[in-house]
Design a protein around this motif. Structure first.
Motif, PDB file in Angstrom:
ATOM      1  N   PHE A 182      -6.838   8.217   0.054  1.00  0.00           N
ATOM      2  CA  PHE A 182      -7.408   8.365   1.412  1.00  0.00           C
ATOM      3  C   PHE A 182      -7.783   9.956   1.604  1.00  0.00           C
ATOM      4  O   PHE A 182      -8.389  10.271   2.144  1.00  0.00           O
ATOM      5  CB  PHE A 182      -6.135   7.946   2.326  1.00  0.00           C
ATOM      6  N   ILE A 186     -11.086  11.788   2.501  1.00  0.00           N
ATOM      7  CA  ILE A 186     -11.420  12.721   3.560  1.00  0.00           C
ATOM      8  C   ILE A 186     -11.702  14.132   3.214  1.00  0.00           C
ATOM      9  O   ILE A 186     -12.589  14.545   3.557  1.00  0.00           O
ATOM     10  CB  ILE A 186      -9.984  12.958   4.174  1.00  0.00           C
ATOM     11  N   CYS A 220     -10.501   5.141   7.984  1.00  0.00           N
ATOM     12  CA  CYS A 220      -9.554   5.602   8.808  1.00  0.00           C
ATOM     13  C   CYS A 220      -8.769   4.311   9.116  1.00  0.00           C
ATOM     14  O   CYS A 220      -7.674   4.451   9.371  1.00  0.00           O
ATOM     15  CB  CYS A 220      -9.742   6.667   9.927  1.00  0.00           C
ATOM     16  N   GLY A 224      -5.294   3.860   7.793  1.00  0.00           N
ATOM     17  CA  GLY A 224      -4.429   4.183   8.660  1.00  0.00           C
ATOM     18  C   GLY A 224      -3.187   3.266   9.003  1.00  0.00           C
ATOM     19  O   GLY A 224      -1.983   3.658   8.834  1.00  0.00           O
TER      20      GLY A 224
END
Length: 291
Positions: A182, A186, A220, A224
């Motif tokens: 992740f 990003i 996300c 998430g």
């Protein structure tokens, strides 16, 4: 409603795989990775949603302990492979946008195959260690799985044994296979956005930003919910919240991914229109083939 969503997910992903494997125009590395992502989505949802529909329809169901652990293994392994495939796709977009001159030499067919095989094997082999530890637990207490499917927390609730080792392994695994990919995604998109803002054309900047922002929104949502479920302490959340979070990445994200990654893609839409026009010649006279 869940059955309809499942059919849409299957149709969308099989359609993506069919278009990519049969169309010479969709032969770039991006579509090769997308084809593998769709295959992963099919395995992921086929492992969970049919049984979920049965449980909802029958207000409960029966599954063996071995079947429960197997379902968790396939779901978590395919989910891990999807995390790595999404990371590879972000790296692919980074090279294509930020280093276009090196893209063809770096992303050759051999490299693409190595990345895909690495993603699949890492997901299924890495999770096998945790499954062995779970299998060594004793299950002689409650036999009720309070969930739509056999997730980690409901399985651990069935065992009166000390589950601290499993929880530690899951924490380390989630950091390596979830948090690290992740952060890399990003970082890739931060660099991509910085490059996009330097594009002189407003139309080109808008198209690139629209595509990348939709990809990032899907990533996300998926990452998430996974990080909340497997990194944060589960005792601070109720089982009902866990169920809602699980639905986000088992139902919502697989439903959105074919739309975000494919149907908003101009080349895939053009191929789909060509197929529809070939099957139904009179249905759409305005279908055009993009060059």
């Amino acid at each position: 409603m869940v059955l309809l969503i499942y059919l849409i997910i299957l149709t969308g992903n099989f359609l993506i795989i069919g278009l990519i494997t049969t169309s010479p125009r969709l032969s770039s590395p991006m579509y090769f990775f997308l084809c593998n992502l769709s295959s992963c989505e099919i395995i992921f949802t086929a492992n969970i949603m049919p049984n979920m529909i049965y449980v909802m329809w029958s207000d409960g169901g029966i599954i063996s302990l071995g079947g429960c652990i197997t379902q968790f293994y396939v779901y978590s392994s395919s989910g891990s492979a999807e995390c790595l495939l999404l990371t590879v796709m972000a790296f692919d977009r980074y090279l294509a946008i930020c280093n276009p001159l090196r893209y063809s030499s770096v992303m050759n067919f051999k490299t693409c195959c190595h990345l895909v095989v690495w993603a699949w094997l890492s997901g299924f082999i890495g999770m096998f260690i945790i499954i062995i530890t779970i299998s060594n637990l004793q299950f002689c207490g409650s036999d009720v799985v309070d969930h739509f499917f056999c997730d980690l927390e409901p399985i651990l609730h069935l065992s009166p044994s000390d589950t601290s080792l499993v929880e530690m392994e899951v924490l380390v695994y989630a950091m390596v296979m979830g948090l690290l990919p992740f952060l890399l995604i990003i970082l890739s998109y931060v660099v991509i956005f910085c490059t996009i803002f330097r594009i002189p054309s407003n139309i080109g900047r808008y198209k690139a930003f629209s595509t990348c922002s939709s990809h990032l929104a899907s990533v996300c949502t998926y990452f998430g919910t996974i990080l909340i479920l497997y990194l944060l302490p589960s005792r601070q959340r109720s089982l009902e919240i866990n169920k809602i979070l699980s639905l986000c990445y088992t139902v919502l994200t697989p439903l959105l991914n074919p739309i975000i990654y494919s149907l908003r893609n101009q080349e895939i839409r053009a191929c789909l229109e060509s197929v529809i026009y070939f099957i139904f010649p009179g249905s759409n006279k305005q279908c055009t083939k993009t060059q």
